[in-house]
Design a protein around this motif. Structure first.
Motif, short mmCIF file in Angstrom:
data_model
loop_
_atom_site.label_atom_id
_atom_site.label_comp_id
_atom_site.label_asym_id
_atom_site.label_seq_id
_atom_site.Cartn_x
_atom_site.Cartn_y
_atom_site.Cartn_z
N TYR A 12 0.82 -1.21 0.00
CA TYR A 12 0.00 0.00 0.00
C TYR A 12 0.86 1.26 0.00
O TYR A 12 0.51 2.25 -0.65
N LEU A 13 1.99 1.24 0.71
CA LEU A 13 2.86 2.41 0.74
C LEU A 13 3.38 2.74 -0.66
O LEU A 13 3.49 3.92 -1.03
N GLU A 14 3.70 1.73 -1.44
CA GLU A 14 4.14 1.94 -2.81
C GLU A 14 3.01 2.51 -3.66
O GLU A 14 3.21 3.43 -4.47
N TYR A 15 1.81 1.97 -3.47
CA TYR A 15 0.63 2.47 -4.18
C TYR A 15 0.36 3.92 -3.80
O TYR A 15 0.04 4.75 -4.65
N LYS A 16 0.53 4.24 -2.53
CA LYS A 16 0.30 5.60 -2.03
C LYS A 16 1.27 6.60 -2.66
O LYS A 16 0.91 7.76 -2.91
N LYS A 17 2.50 6.17 -2.93
CA LYS A 17 3.48 7.03 -3.56
C LYS A 17 3.11 7.34 -5.01
O LYS A 17 3.34 8.44 -5.51
N ILE A 35 -5.18 17.01 0.31
CA ILE A 35 -5.26 15.87 1.23
C ILE A 35 -4.29 14.80 0.72
O ILE A 35 -4.51 14.21 -0.34
N LYS A 36 -3.21 14.59 1.46
CA LYS A 36 -2.21 13.62 1.06
C LYS A 36 -2.33 12.29 1.80
O LYS A 36 -1.66 11.33 1.47
N GLY A 37 -3.20 12.27 2.80
CA GLY A 37 -3.37 11.03 3.54
C GLY A 37 -2.44 10.97 4.74
O GLY A 37 -1.76 11.94 5.08
N VAL A 38 -2.40 9.81 5.35
CA VAL A 38 -1.60 9.63 6.57
C VAL A 38 -0.12 9.72 6.24
O VAL A 38 0.34 9.25 5.21
N LYS A 39 0.63 10.38 7.12
CA LYS A 39 2.07 10.50 6.95
C LYS A 39 2.76 9.34 7.66
O LYS A 39 2.47 9.05 8.81
N VAL A 40 3.67 8.70 6.96
CA VAL A 40 4.38 7.55 7.51
C VAL A 40 5.86 7.86 7.57
O VAL A 40 6.48 8.21 6.55
N GLU A 41 6.43 7.76 8.74
CA GLU A 41 7.87 7.97 8.93
C GLU A 41 8.59 6.64 8.78
O GLU A 41 8.32 5.71 9.54
#
Length: 267
Positions: free
Chosen positions: A246-251, A260-266
């Motif tokens: 999902y992180l790859e899809y989100k990018k 609205i960029k969605g949740v930020k993940v560190e």
């Protein structure tokens, strides 16, 4: 004739009685809600579905009469048709795609207190402005723009529901089932949250259609804030479900909603 009547009565007598706890009534103050009490739970839910569907059909019919008549309420007729078709098609799409999650709530008629308040506010603004400044509600080109926004938004949302199939649910899921898959094709290749994008522009379009300047601003701000919080909540779950996929899809794919960029993940 008597033998036929006796046969019908005997058939109904053999229908199972379900305890209230199994029937799942749950309505506050309803006499069937008591533990251990039994009820004939045969026509209750289908009747409530039929009542809601008939109400929406009646509203759509009234909207059509206003739309094709010579009344100055023509644009409000467009709005009535748009609103009733939106809610009816929400139930219909759920029935087609994910019947296991189907319930009376699938009509979204009782979405929230805020949703009901927003609808009432738009009706009040339309009526008040029509009385004070009737010409303001006769700007056909602006109402046509609003109608196109409504059609685009609703079609996009329904396309998202059809593309997601059984993965779509009106309620954010906290547990991943065996059938959950990450959908990235179709309209999900355009936006990460196409159903929210559709609903966002549909809601604003209803107020542009009605030429409601106050509610256009109010709906825009309220919808944006709601979907920002909803998307962040949902993406936490999706990252938990699908991780790096999902992180790859989100990018690669934007949320589809402005700013609205969605949740930020560190990482």
């Amino acid at each position: 004739k008597e033998s036929q009547d006796s046969h019908i009565i005997a058939s109904f007598a053999r229908l199972p009685l379900l305890p209230a706890s199994e029937a799942g009534c749950g309505r506050p103050g309803c006499p069937c809600a008591g533990a251990g009490e039994e009820q004939l739970f045969v026509f209750d839910v289908p009747l409530q579905i039929a009542i809601r569907a008939c109400f929406l059909g009646f509203a759509c019919g009234c909207g059509l009469l206003l739309s094709f008549g010579q009344s100055s309420w023509k644009h409000f007729g467009w709005y009535m048709c748009s609103l009733s078709l939106f809610h009816y098609s929400e139930y219909l799409m759920t029935a087609i795609n994910n019947p296991r999650s189907l319930s009376l709530d699938s009509f979204l008629l009782n979405h929230s207190f805020e949703y009901t308040l927003a609808a009432l506010s738009s009706w009040i603004e339309f009526a008040v402005e029509k009385i004070i400044y009737p010409e303001m509600k006769q700007i056909t080109w602006l109402s046509t723009v609003g109608l196109l926004m409504v059609i685009f938004g609703d079609c996009l949302r329904k396309a998202a529901m059809l593309t997601a199939g059984s993965n779509f649910n009106h309620i954010v899921q906290n547990e991943k089932s065996d059938t959950h898959t990450l959908v990235t094709s179709g309209v999900y290749g355009w936006f990460r949250h196409p159903s929210y994008v559709g609903w966002f522009y549909w809601s604003i379009g209803t107020q542009v259609l009605l030429c409601n300047p106050v509610c256009v601003v109010g709906y825009t701000l309220a919808s944006w804030r709601f979907f920002r919080e909803r998307i962040e909540e949902e993406e936490f779950t999706l990252i938990h479900f699908f991780g790096a996929e999902y992180l790859e899809y989100k990018k690669r794919v934007p949320s589809g909603l402005p700013f609205i960029k969605g949740v930020k993940v560190e990482l």
